[in-house]
Design an enzyme around this catalytic site. Structure first.
Site, short mmCIF file in Angstrom:
data_model
loop_
_atom_site.label_atom_id
_atom_site.label_comp_id
_atom_site.label_asym_id
_atom_site.label_seq_id
_atom_site.Cartn_x
_atom_site.Cartn_y
_atom_site.Cartn_z
N ARG A 92 -13.32 -1.56 2.06
CA ARG A 92 -13.05 -1.41 0.64
C ARG A 92 -14.02 -2.26 -0.19
O ARG A 92 -14.52 -1.84 -1.22
CB ARG A 92 -11.62 -1.90 0.41
CG ARG A 92 -10.83 -1.14 -0.58
CD ARG A 92 -9.42 -1.71 -0.58
NE ARG A 92 -9.07 -2.18 -1.90
CZ ARG A 92 -8.49 -1.43 -2.82
NH1 ARG A 92 -8.20 -0.18 -2.56
NH2 ARG A 92 -8.18 -1.91 -4.00
N ASP A 152 -0.04 6.35 -13.88
CA ASP A 152 1.16 5.94 -13.12
C ASP A 152 2.38 5.90 -14.07
O ASP A 152 3.48 6.30 -13.71
CB ASP A 152 0.95 4.54 -12.53
CG ASP A 152 -0.43 4.41 -11.91
OD1 ASP A 152 -0.53 4.28 -10.70
OD2 ASP A 152 -1.42 4.44 -12.66
N ARG A 155 3.55 9.35 -14.76
CA ARG A 155 4.29 9.85 -13.60
C ARG A 155 5.71 9.26 -13.61
O ARG A 155 6.69 9.97 -13.38
CB ARG A 155 3.59 9.44 -12.30
CG ARG A 155 2.34 10.24 -12.00
CD ARG A 155 1.59 9.69 -10.80
NE ARG A 155 0.43 10.51 -10.47
CZ ARG A 155 -0.70 10.04 -9.94
NH1 ARG A 155 -0.83 8.75 -9.67
NH2 ARG A 155 -1.70 10.84 -9.68
N HIS A 179 -3.83 -0.97 -10.63
CA HIS A 179 -3.68 0.45 -10.34
C HIS A 179 -3.89 0.57 -8.82
O HIS A 179 -5.01 0.73 -8.35
CB HIS A 179 -4.71 1.28 -11.11
CG HIS A 179 -4.77 2.71 -10.68
ND1 HIS A 179 -3.70 3.57 -10.80
CD2 HIS A 179 -5.76 3.43 -10.11
CE1 HIS A 179 -4.04 4.75 -10.31
NE2 HIS A 179 -5.28 4.70 -9.89
P1 NAD Z 1 -16.81 12.99 -7.54
O1 NAD Z 1 -17.53 12.62 -6.29
O2 NAD Z 1 -16.34 14.38 -7.75
O3 NAD Z 1 -17.74 12.60 -8.80
C1 NAD Z 1 -18.49 11.43 -8.88
C2 NAD Z 1 -19.73 11.74 -9.71
O4 NAD Z 1 -20.43 10.51 -9.92
C3 NAD Z 1 -20.69 12.71 -9.00
O5 NAD Z 1 -20.97 13.80 -9.85
C4 NAD Z 1 -21.93 11.84 -8.75
O6 NAD Z 1 -23.14 12.57 -8.79
C5 NAD Z 1 -21.81 10.83 -9.88
N1 NAD Z 1 -22.61 9.63 -9.66
C6 NAD Z 1 -22.74 8.90 -8.51
N2 NAD Z 1 -23.62 7.89 -8.71
C7 NAD Z 1 -24.02 7.97 -10.00
C8 NAD Z 1 -24.93 7.20 -10.78
N3 NAD Z 1 -25.56 6.16 -10.27
N4 NAD Z 1 -25.11 7.57 -12.07
C9 NAD Z 1 -24.48 8.64 -12.59
N5 NAD Z 1 -23.61 9.40 -11.90
C10 NAD Z 1 -23.39 9.07 -10.61
O7 NAD Z 1 -15.61 11.97 -7.66
P2 NAD Z 1 -14.29 12.14 -8.57
O8 NAD Z 1 -13.23 12.80 -7.79
O9 NAD Z 1 -14.69 12.72 -9.89
O10 NAD Z 1 -13.87 10.62 -8.76
C11 NAD Z 1 -14.60 9.74 -9.58
C12 NAD Z 1 -13.98 8.35 -9.59
O11 NAD Z 1 -12.72 8.40 -10.25
C13 NAD Z 1 -13.71 7.81 -8.17
O12 NAD Z 1 -14.04 6.43 -8.16
C14 NAD Z 1 -12.21 7.99 -8.02
O13 NAD Z 1 -11.65 7.10 -7.11
C15 NAD Z 1 -11.76 7.71 -9.44
N6 NAD Z 1 -10.39 8.11 -9.78
C16 NAD Z 1 -9.69 7.27 -10.58
C17 NAD Z 1 -8.37 7.55 -10.93
C18 NAD Z 1 -7.63 6.58 -11.81
O14 NAD Z 1 -6.39 6.66 -11.95
N7 NAD Z 1 -8.31 5.65 -12.43
C19 NAD Z 1 -7.76 8.73 -10.45
C20 NAD Z 1 -8.50 9.59 -9.65
C21 NAD Z 1 -9.82 9.27 -9.30
#
Ligand code: NAD
Length: 317
Positions: A92, A152, A155, A179
């Site tokens: 992690r 959350d 939900r 979170h």
């Molecule tokens: P994803 O892989 O579909 O999208 C990530 C995007 O980031 C990709 O398009 C990638 O090209 C881009 N990326 C990577 N490096 C980059 C950089 N240096 N500059 C610009 N863009 C870049 O992932 P996702 O499912 O959209 O998830 C995105 C994030 O959101 C993850 O960290 C996930 O854990 C988080 N998330 C948070 C919550 C929350 O409650 N906060 C909930 C769900 C997901």
């Protein structure tokens, strides 16, 4: 900050980012310019085309295009949903370190553009990535916000509403803390209208119980795992949470949302970014609402802060 034009830049056009963009387009009227940036420019271009083709069906018009970092200069809000996925066998903390490098590659050019608005972060672990954004940007704490426990909390209100057969909008309850696994529900603060839920349990012992409430709390805590198991990722809910926070900022709503905000003495803590009920308006965090927690709840909150501090301290910035 600009008041007659509302411009949002989304960095990271993956599932979460685009669910947010789709929610914005469908809700209409929240902003009138949306810029999409991704390290994968082809993807950002394709997403802009796809969204633009839906505009004829949308409630209001919006300028949507794939852009560059110099487009951040006059933006009101930068939403960051960019991130890398965990590699097999990766810890992690290693993932956190790699995401910190991703954030450095984003925040440096954003600042260079002259951006002077509000950062809103969704990338996980969101409380830590929000703190990283704060450290790298050196912006004032009121202008750096994470999605925290906003989803959350939504939900929780839905599940409690279902349990008590009441509209979730009349349930006043928050999930607070990290979170993640150490988040919790301060049940002493849960209200149906203005009636404490603990009192309802006491009055209607044959119908409701604390065990059921605890089960609901557990359901909220494990919801993301369940969704990921079923469909590999979660994105619609968080996309809508992002749209809700952006609307609260641009509309100067002074709404209470459980975002990840920096504590400056509230709840007896400092420096940590953590999910707490926060009043959100045009300038970001207006005020953190300090709930009257019981001793047991205070202990849970301290434990959550500890988890976040330990993770942050393991990082090289
Ligand atoms: P994803 O892989 O579909 O999208 C990530 C995007 O980031 C990709 O398009 C990638 O090209 C881009 N990326 C990577 N490096 C980059 C950089 N240096 N500059 C610009 N863009 C870049 O992932 P996702 O499912 O959209 O998830 C995105 C994030 O959101 C993850 O960290 C996930 O854990 C988080 N998330 C948070 C919550 C929350 O409650 N906060 C909930 C769900 C997901």
């Amino acid at each position: 900050m600009n008041t007659d034009r509302r411009k949002v830049v989304l960095i990271g056009t993956g599932m979460v980012g685009m669910s947010f963009a789709y929610a914005l387009v469908n809700q209409g009227g929240v902003c009138n310019e949306l810029v999409l940036i991704d390290v994968n420019k082809t993807r950002a271009n394709g997403e802009a085309m796809d969204l633009n083709h839906g505009l004829a069906f949308a409630k209001s018009n919006m300028k949507i295009y794939a852009g560059e970092y110099h487009d951040c200069k006059d933006a009101d809000i930068i939403v960051i949903a960019a991130g890398v996925a965990q590699k097999e066998g990766e810890s992690r903390l290693d993932l956190l370190q790699r995401n910190t490098e991703v954030f450095r590659s984003i925040i440096t050019p954003v600042i260079k553009s002259g951006f002077d608005g509000i950062f809103l972060v969704a990338t996980n672990p969101v409380d830590i990535m929000t703190r990283v954004t704060y450290e790298l940007s050196r912006f004032g704490a009121s202008r750096v916000i994470g999605t925290g426990t906003s989803l959350d909390t939504a939900r929780l209100r839905y599940l409690l509403g279902d349990y008590l057969t009441v509209d979730p909008r009349n349930i006043h309850a928050y999930v607070i803390g990290e979170h993640g696994d150490s988040e919790f529900v301060p049940f002493s603060q849960v209200m149906l209208a203005t009636k404490p839920v603990l009192k309802i349990i006491e009055d209607e012992r044959n119908t409701y119980s604390m065990d059921d409430m605890k089960q609901i709390e557990e359901q909220v805590r494990t919801a993301a795992y369940k969704i990921i198991e079923a469909k590999k990722a979660t994105y619609y809910g968080i996309g809508m949470a992002l749209a809700r926070i952006v609307k609260a900022i641009l509309g100067d709503e002074n709404s209470v949302l459980t975002v990840s905000a920096k504590l400056c003495g509230e709840y007896g803590e400092r420096n940590v970014f953590i999910g707490v009920p926060t009043i959100i308006g045009r300038n970001g965090v207006k005020e953190i609402v300090e709930l009257d927690l019981t001793e047991e709840e205070k202990e849970k909150f301290r434990a959550s802060v500890k988890v976040l501090n330990e993770n942050f301290e393991g990082l090289t910035l």
